[in-house]
Design an enzyme around this catalytic site. Sequence first.
Site, PDB file in Angstrom:
ATOM      1  N   ASP A  19     -25.071 -90.239 -49.668  1.00 55.03           N
ATOM      2  CA  ASP A  19     -25.399 -91.602 -50.044  1.00 55.03           C
ATOM      3  C   ASP A  19     -26.878 -91.605 -50.439  1.00 55.03           C
ATOM      4  O   ASP A  19     -27.615 -90.658 -50.142  1.00 55.03           O
ATOM      5  CB  ASP A  19     -25.136 -92.521 -48.844  1.00 55.03           C
ATOM      6  CG  ASP A  19     -25.611 -93.938 -49.069  1.00 55.03           C
ATOM      7  OD1 ASP A  19     -25.231 -94.528 -50.103  1.00 55.03           O
ATOM      8  OD2 ASP A  19     -26.376 -94.445 -48.237  1.00 55.03           O
ATOM      9  N   ASP A  40     -29.422 -94.916 -50.787  1.00 54.86           N
ATOM     10  CA  ASP A  40     -30.275 -95.851 -50.045  1.00 54.86           C
ATOM     11  C   ASP A  40     -30.056 -95.718 -48.541  1.00 54.86           C
ATOM     12  O   ASP A  40     -28.926 -95.849 -48.062  1.00 54.86           O
ATOM     13  CB  ASP A  40     -29.961 -97.290 -50.460  1.00 54.86           C
ATOM     14  CG  ASP A  40     -30.293 -97.571 -51.910  1.00 54.86           C
ATOM     15  OD1 ASP A  40     -31.414 -97.993 -52.190  1.00 54.86           O
ATOM     16  OD2 ASP A  40     -29.409 -97.337 -52.760  1.00 54.86           O
ATOM     17  N   ASP A  44     -25.167 -93.293 -44.047  1.00 48.35           N
ATOM     18  CA  ASP A  44     -25.883 -94.026 -42.997  1.00 48.35           C
ATOM     19  C   ASP A  44     -25.171 -95.292 -42.555  1.00 48.35           C
ATOM     20  O   ASP A  44     -25.708 -96.032 -41.727  1.00 48.35           O
ATOM     21  CB  ASP A  44     -27.291 -94.402 -43.485  1.00 48.35           C
ATOM     22  CG  ASP A  44     -27.264 -95.491 -44.553  1.00 48.35           C
ATOM     23  OD1 ASP A  44     -26.426 -95.407 -45.477  1.00 48.35           O
ATOM     24  OD2 ASP A  44     -28.077 -96.426 -44.477  1.00 48.35           O
TER      25      ASP A  44
END
Length: 221
Positions: free
Chosen positions: A12, A14, A171
């Site tokens: 991922d 961001d 995250d």
Amino acid sequence: MIDFPFAVVAFDLDGTLADTAPDLTAALNHALGRMGRPPIPAEDVRHMVGHGARALLQKGLSATGEVSEALIEEGFPILLDYYYAHIADHTRPFDGLEAALDTLAARGVKLAICTNKLEGLSRELVDALGWQDRFVALVGGDTLPVRKPDPAPLLEAIARAGGGRAAFVGDSITDTDTARAAGIPCVAVTFGFSDRPVDQLGADRLIDHFDELVPALLALG
């Protein structure tokens, strides 16, 4: 020859590869200010990220008053224009990331990005951070007709990176749900933008620092 249990490791963007919260906060608050809304603290914005810029604006409007499709249409280009112009003013890679990527690349692993950030914005950020040659594939939130947690973008990113056994690093619950739907193992970072305690994400491994990434992937392999 790949000296590693995974041929591809996808990430991922961001909150996983880079702390983009300062610049996303500035862009969101710029748009909100132009629309007569109060600013939102950066710590609150961190928990709004993960579903793309449009969803970020929707959450920002909802947190500061009325929200409607017309308001989102009004504010979205304001947010995008500002973010494009300031995409890496304060965004930085997380500590230890570059060394972990170097180690994976040295092991013959192909690196990919799978994000809900618009593909154009993602490529702009990758270029600004000097990562043009690090990642062999990038699938954004508008690359396909669907986005995470649908597994298709992750599977597409893996395929574009050459395919083979893969792992995903993220995250948020969106990332762990995506990995689960794709049938691949997931490592979650504890320092990202999750909207819930990281031990509730259902990741196969949690890491507190990128120094722990390669050992975690070896353990999963």
